[in-house]
Design a protein around this motif. Structure first.
Motif, PDB file in Angstrom:
ATOM      1  N   PHE A   1       1.022  -0.754   0.186  1.00 27.19           N
ATOM      2  CA  PHE A   1       0.488  -0.341  -0.233  1.00 27.19           C
ATOM      3  C   PHE A   1       0.880   1.997   0.578  1.00 27.19           C
ATOM      4  N   VAL A   2       0.610   1.970  -1.058  1.00 25.32           N
ATOM      5  CA  VAL A   2       1.395   3.587  -1.289  1.00 25.32           C
ATOM      6  C   VAL A   2       0.765   4.311  -0.244  1.00 25.32           C
ATOM      7  N   ALA A   3       0.929   5.170   0.907  1.00 24.31           N
ATOM      8  CA  ALA A   3       0.382   5.579   1.402  1.00 24.31           C
ATOM      9  C   ALA A   3      -0.046   6.966   1.258  1.00 24.31           C
ATOM     10  N   PRO A   4      -1.194   7.722   1.076  1.00 26.34           N
ATOM     11  CA  PRO A   4      -0.544   9.066   0.812  1.00 26.34           C
ATOM     12  C   PRO A   4       0.271   9.705   1.894  1.00 26.34           C
ATOM     13  N   MET A   5       0.833  10.974   1.089  1.00 28.29           N
ATOM     14  CA  MET A   5       1.942  11.836   2.476  1.00 28.29           C
ATOM     15  C   MET A   5       0.805  13.635   1.686  1.00 28.29           C
ATOM     16  N   SER A   6      -0.495  13.418   2.552  1.00 26.01           N
ATOM     17  CA  SER A   6      -1.240  14.863   1.779  1.00 26.01           C
ATOM     18  C   SER A   6      -1.347  15.439   3.360  1.00 26.01           C
TER      19      SER A   6
ATOM     20  N   TRP B   1       5.912   7.407   5.778  1.00 25.91           N
ATOM     21  CA  TRP B   1       6.280   8.898   5.632  1.00 25.91           C
ATOM     22  C   TRP B   1       6.571   9.266   6.614  1.00 25.91           C
ATOM     23  N   VAL B   2       7.562  10.003   6.460  1.00 22.09           N
ATOM     24  CA  VAL B   2       8.024  11.182   7.870  1.00 22.09           C
ATOM     25  C   VAL B   2       7.712  12.019   7.607  1.00 22.09           C
ATOM     26  N   ASP B   3       6.647  12.821   9.057  1.00 21.12           N
ATOM     27  CA  ASP B   3       6.573  13.758   9.210  1.00 21.12           C
ATOM     28  C   ASP B   3       8.038  14.667   8.582  1.00 21.12           C
ATOM     29  N   ALA B   4       7.944  15.743   7.850  1.00 31.06           N
ATOM     30  CA  ALA B   4       9.213  16.856   7.506  1.00 31.06           C
ATOM     31  C   ALA B   4       9.652  17.646   8.415  1.00 31.06           C
ATOM     32  N   SER B   5       9.150  17.478   9.829  1.00 30.36           N
ATOM     33  CA  SER B   5       9.512  18.233  10.776  1.00 30.36           C
ATOM     34  C   SER B   5      10.536  17.991  12.098  1.00 30.36           C
TER      35      SER B   5
ATOM     36  N   ALA C   1       9.710  -4.689  -1.688  1.00 33.32           N
ATOM     37  CA  ALA C   1       8.725  -5.777  -0.913  1.00 33.32           C
ATOM     38  C   ALA C   1       9.227  -7.121  -2.507  1.00 33.32           C
ATOM     39  N   GLY C   2       9.586  -7.189  -3.018  1.00 35.27           N
ATOM     40  CA  GLY C   2      10.051  -8.226  -4.270  1.00 35.27           C
ATOM     41  C   GLY C   2       9.464  -8.843  -5.184  1.00 35.27           C
ATOM     42  N   GLU C   3       9.555  -9.249  -5.777  1.00 33.18           N
ATOM     43  CA  GLU C   3       8.648 -10.325  -6.908  1.00 33.18           C
ATOM     44  C   GLU C   3       7.345 -10.547  -6.456  1.00 33.18           C
ATOM     45  N   GLY C   4       6.109 -10.104  -7.810  1.00 35.46           N
ATOM     46  CA  GLY C   4       5.076 -10.700  -7.662  1.00 35.46           C
ATOM     47  C   GLY C   4       4.202  -9.888  -6.795  1.00 35.46           C
ATOM     48  N   VAL C   5       5.061  -8.281  -5.976  1.00 31.29           N
ATOM     49  CA  VAL C   5       3.964  -7.443  -4.955  1.00 31.29           C
ATOM     50  C   VAL C   5       2.972  -6.970  -6.130  1.00 31.29           C
ATOM     51  N   HIS C   6       1.964  -6.670  -5.514  1.00 38.43           N
ATOM     52  CA  HIS C   6       0.619  -6.089  -5.804  1.00 38.43           C
ATOM     53  C   HIS C   6       0.914  -4.563  -5.623  1.00 38.43           C
ATOM     54  N   VAL C   7       0.294  -3.364  -5.978  1.00 37.48           N
ATOM     55  CA  VAL C   7       0.762  -2.014  -5.506  1.00 37.48           C
ATOM     56  C   VAL C   7      -0.524  -1.353  -5.434  1.00 37.48           C
ATOM     57  N   VAL C   8      -0.338  -1.138  -4.482  1.00 40.65           N
ATOM     58  CA  VAL C   8      -2.639   0.560  -4.140  1.00 40.65           C
ATOM     59  C   VAL C   8      -1.582   1.525  -4.224  1.00 40.65           C
ATOM     60  N   ALA C   9      -1.798   1.927  -4.099  1.00 37.18           N
ATOM     61  CA  ALA C   9      -1.964   3.759  -4.634  1.00 37.18           C
ATOM     62  C   ALA C   9      -2.869   4.331  -3.607  1.00 37.18           C
ATOM     63  N   VAL C  10      -3.391   4.872  -2.767  1.00 37.78           N
ATOM     64  CA  VAL C  10      -4.138   5.271  -2.239  1.00 37.78           C
ATOM     65  C   VAL C  10      -4.551   7.051  -2.609  1.00 37.78           C
ATOM     66  N   CYS C  11      -5.174   7.292  -2.967  1.00 37.88           N
ATOM     67  CA  CYS C  11      -5.597   9.079  -3.171  1.00 37.88           C
ATOM     68  C   CYS C  11      -4.183   9.459  -3.544  1.00 37.88           C
TER      69      CYS C  11
END
Length: 409
Positions: free
Chosen positions: A106-111, A136-140, A165-175
């Motif tokens: 899961f690619v979480a939002p950085m927003s 993701w890390v808080d820029a502060s 994550a390695g071979e065969g991973v399924h990627v999910v990008a949220v927002c």
């Protein structure tokens, strides 16, 4: 200056918060008979509401101690398997998990919000999948000596974490991560990277923000670029580790989200107050759980935020075929063997219907047999990746898609 004033005002409220906590605890103590009166419960509820509205909400815990696999509860341990100063790749290790289950990143939002906003998303997939998530890390909290982090760095990070994550991973990008994630995968596909993902799913993502524009989309287009530079960017004050770094503060992002649905939030807090007075603990706890997460926000680096504004929301470079990554044009049509699924919410007021579906037009060389588009009725933006309809209707479709359409290793 605004950031420093915000911190000073927060610190100035500290004595009042201490007093509110003392009032709340004394009125709810078993030895205090006033706590059983309407006046006592009202005063305690007022103190509770004041404390919750003035608290500094830090990064929440994952709070996923167990999951259920084949009817058996097993322990879950979040572990960092890849890291940089700006992000950690977290793997949820499950004790005794069967081998061969699909890997999902899961690619979480950085927003503005932390990756824990997807806690429910992760929980839903844990029984059936090896789950990874970008934390993701808080820029502060990142010292200025660690350098800059822009949209190009984001694309690089996503590609590196897909490989980790390695071979065969399924990627999910949220927002928010939809466009840079699609860019990273397109570049991997063009390079014939052996670790390119088996499938990609985009959920409520502004792949083409020109379609069904929402209030945030219109704001980004109507305001000139220098307005965002002058009004949205501020300097992190001491004693934060990231002092002197220029950022888009999380509290500004949160205020924007709150204003979009101001009446709904006011009503929710009024109901919370009444639940406390009525001693309806279950309803009050649900409110706390949601807002403890919703009010926890992080800062974004200046360069990432401003580049996202221009490339994604003002100039629409990806759908126009003009998105560049370090001087290289990104071409999603180079993707030919990675299954594609898009998920949108009927009532999404952040990413309107069609914005995510645009990925199908850009990825023109993916066979129709490995494509799926789903619009979920009766859900808004948050419901696309969380809640009962996500658990019962969206997630099962995603799992079937990954199993049946994903490229086999």
């Amino acid at each position: 200056m605004l950031y420093s004033m915000f911190e000073l005002s927060r610190l100035a409220m500290a004595p009042w918060r201490v007093a509110a906590n003392a009032t709340r605890k004394s009125l709810r103590a078993p030895w205090n008979p006033m706590g059983d009166t309407l006046a006592g419960r009202t005063m305690a509820a007022s103190a509770d509401l004041f404390e919750s509205m003035t608290r500094n909400y830090g990064k929440p815990d994952w709070d996923l101690p167990t999951t259920t696999i084949k009817g058996k509860a097993v322990a879950v341990t979040p572990e960092t398997v890849w890291s940089s100063p700006f992000c950690n790749l977290v793997h949820f290790k499950r004790a005794g998990a069967p081998k061969g289950q699909p890997k999902v990143l899961f690619v979480a939002p950085m927003s503005g919000h932390y990756a824990t906003l997807l806690r429910g998303t992760v929980r839903t997939f844990l029984p059936d999948c090896e789950v990874y998530i970008t934390d993701w890390v808080d820029a502060s909290m990142v010292p200025i000596t660690e350098g800059r982090f822009d949209l190009n760095d984001y694309v690089d990070h996503v590609a590196d974490m897909i490989r980790a994550a390695g071979e065969g991973v399924h990627v999910v990008a949220v927002c928010q991560p939809g466009p840079p994630t699609l860019a990273a995968i397109a570049l991997m596909a063009e390079d014939e990277d052996p670790l390119r993902p088996a499938s990609m799913t985009f959920m409520g993502s502004p792949i083409d923000a020109r379609l069904s524009p929402t209030v945030p989309n219109k704001l980004a287009e109507e305001k000139p670029f220098d307005w965002f530079e002058k009004n949205a960017i501020h300097t992190v004050p001491a004693p934060y580790p990231g002092a002197m770094r220029r950022v888009y503060p999380g509290f500004l992002q949160l205020s924007g989200f709150m204003q979009m649905n101001w009446e709904r939030h006011v009503d929710a807090h009024w109901q919370f107050f009444n639940h406390l007075v009525e001693e309806d603990g279950d309803s009050a706890d649900k409110h706390r759980q949601f807002y403890d997460e919703y009010l926890s926000v992080m800062d974004l680096t200046e360069e990432f935020y401003l580049q996202t504004i221009t490339d994604v929301f003002q100039e629409h470079k990806l759908p126009r075929g003009e998105f560049e990554h370090r001087g290289r044009i990104v071409d999603p049509s180079k993707i030919t063997d990675i299954a594609l699924m898009t998920v949108e919410g009927e009532n999404d007021d952040i990413s309107g219907i069609g914005q995510t579906q645009a990925a199908h037009d850009l990825c023109s060389n993916i066979p129709e047999s490995i494509r799926i588009d789903w619009v979920q009725p009766k859900v808004g933006h948050y419901g696309v990746f969380n809640g009962s309809r996500f658990e019962k209707e969206i997630a099962p479709r995603m799992k079937v898609f990954m199993k049946e359409k994903g490229r086999k290793a």
